[in-house]
Design a protein around this motif. Sequence first.
Motif, mmCIF file in Angstrom:
data_model
loop_
_atom_site.group_PDB
_atom_site.id
_atom_site.type_symbol
_atom_site.label_atom_id
_atom_site.label_comp_id
_atom_site.label_asym_id
_atom_site.label_seq_id
_atom_site.Cartn_x
_atom_site.Cartn_y
_atom_site.Cartn_z
ATOM 1 N N TYR A 1 -5.645 -3.125 -4.280
ATOM 2 C CA TYR A 1 -5.505 -4.486 -4.795
ATOM 3 C C TYR A 1 -4.206 -5.128 -4.314
ATOM 4 C CZ TYR A 1 -9.445 -4.679 -8.091
ATOM 5 O OH TYR A 1 -10.703 -4.747 -8.650
ATOM 6 N N THR A 2 -3.157 -4.331 -4.185
ATOM 7 C CA THR A 2 -1.847 -4.851 -3.782
ATOM 8 C C THR A 2 -1.610 -4.736 -2.282
ATOM 9 O OG1 THR A 2 -0.873 -2.691 -4.244
ATOM 10 C CG2 THR A 2 -0.830 -4.318 -6.011
ATOM 11 N N GLY A 3 -2.663 -4.418 -1.528
ATOM 12 C CA GLY A 3 -2.473 -4.151 -0.109
ATOM 13 C C GLY A 3 -2.269 -5.362 0.760
ATOM 14 N N GLU A 4 -2.521 -6.559 0.220
ATOM 15 C CA GLU A 4 -2.368 -7.755 1.064
ATOM 16 C C GLU A 4 -1.630 -8.848 0.293
ATOM 17 O OE1 GLU A 4 -2.953 -7.207 4.042
ATOM 18 O OE2 GLU A 4 -4.376 -5.577 4.042
ATOM 19 N N LEU B 1 -3.541 -11.618 -6.872
ATOM 20 C CA LEU B 1 -3.744 -10.754 -5.721
ATOM 21 C C LEU B 1 -4.966 -11.202 -4.931
ATOM 22 C CD1 LEU B 1 -3.265 -7.366 -7.616
ATOM 23 C CD2 LEU B 1 -1.537 -8.549 -6.238
ATOM 24 N N ALA C 1 0.833 -1.201 0.000
ATOM 25 C CA ALA C 1 0.000 0.000 0.000
ATOM 26 C C ALA C 1 0.867 1.251 0.000
ATOM 27 C CB ALA C 1 -0.905 -0.007 1.229
ATOM 28 N N PRO D 1 -6.871 -9.165 -2.243
ATOM 29 C CA PRO D 1 -6.922 -7.906 -1.496
ATOM 30 C C PRO D 1 -8.006 -7.829 -0.437
ATOM 31 C CG PRO D 1 -8.000 -7.641 -3.609
ATOM 32 C CD PRO D 1 -7.506 -9.053 -3.565
ATOM 33 N N GLU D 2 -8.922 -8.798 -0.384
ATOM 34 C CA GLU D 2 -10.083 -8.696 0.493
ATOM 35 C C GLU D 2 -9.961 -9.612 1.707
ATOM 36 O OE1 GLU D 2 -13.672 -8.210 -2.653
ATOM 37 O OE2 GLU D 2 -12.506 -10.052 -2.755
ATOM 38 N N SER E 1 -13.068 -14.164 0.525
ATOM 39 C CA SER E 1 -12.036 -13.578 -0.322
ATOM 40 C C SER E 1 -12.084 -14.134 -1.735
ATOM 41 C CB SER E 1 -10.651 -13.849 0.278
ATOM 42 O OG SER E 1 -10.563 -13.360 1.592
ATOM 43 N N MET F 1 0.008 -11.289 -2.388
ATOM 44 C CA MET F 1 0.457 -11.144 -3.769
ATOM 45 C C MET F 1 1.347 -12.312 -4.147
ATOM 46 S SD MET F 1 3.421 -8.905 -5.426
ATOM 47 C CE MET F 1 4.398 -10.337 -4.972
#
Length: 280
Positions: free
Chosen positions: A244-247, A258, A205, A260-261, A265, A249
């Motif tokens: 989208y890339t926050g978690e 990805l 992020a 991200p949720e 998920s 990968m």
Amino acid sequence: MIRKAWMIGRAARSGLPLLALVTLSTAAAPDRFDGPVEGARRVGELRLDGELFHVQGLALERTRIWVTSVDEASRKAYLHAFDRRTGRFLRRLELTDGVRYHPGGISISGRSIWVPVAEYRPRSSAILIEVDADSLKVRRKIPVADHLGFVAASGNTLVAGNWDGRLLYIFDLARNAPPRTIPNPSATRHQDMKFAGGQLVAGGAITPWSGAVDWIDWPSMQVRRTLRAGAIGPIRPIGRGGPYTGEGMAIEGRDLYLVPEDGPSRMFHFRLDAGEDRPA
């Protein structure tokens, strides 16, 4: 691992209600990128059919998907396995270690899955756990006097990052020596990192509504390429999405995956434009 405290702290310091801050930020952010991932086209998505909490890391094998998540309410760390073709839940392993219940970004090397499990606060403590990918037995644990949020693994080399990835720890497993540390050359708050094609590829992020994927040369640690990423769904802590890339990968050649949720998920599959998976 987009910190809830990040948004809450900013709201408290500014005197704005949290909802107002989130609304203002998402609507007026000058650096906001509205597409999913720059230089990539979305190929598809796979729903992960099983219980997941706050997602942290992703790793892929030919037939399996591995995901880490933290159950913040129960203070438990989990490694989950899913069928790669159907998304069906297969099994999970609890990796909680006392006050350390925050698993991070993960990597597979050989038949080992490497998972950092840390206290849920910066400048704390963590353990790097090596898990057998077939039996899910723990092979070893390496203690570290810092929070670790992700690890990239290749043979005897581990590269792990602390809270928001500001400092990188380099481990040589062939030597009985402490890790060396170097500053992260990227401003991205990395959450998951992998060795790929002689480089480190890391996602993370930048703000609560934007992220990036970085290609970093190994071992020179020069950032060669950065792709911007936008947000999916309502951002945390109001929703369960974020960049989208926050978690989680993972990358396989030009295929970027990805998660991200938070649970329930989905794993999103993107194809990078020609040349985006190697230095310019």
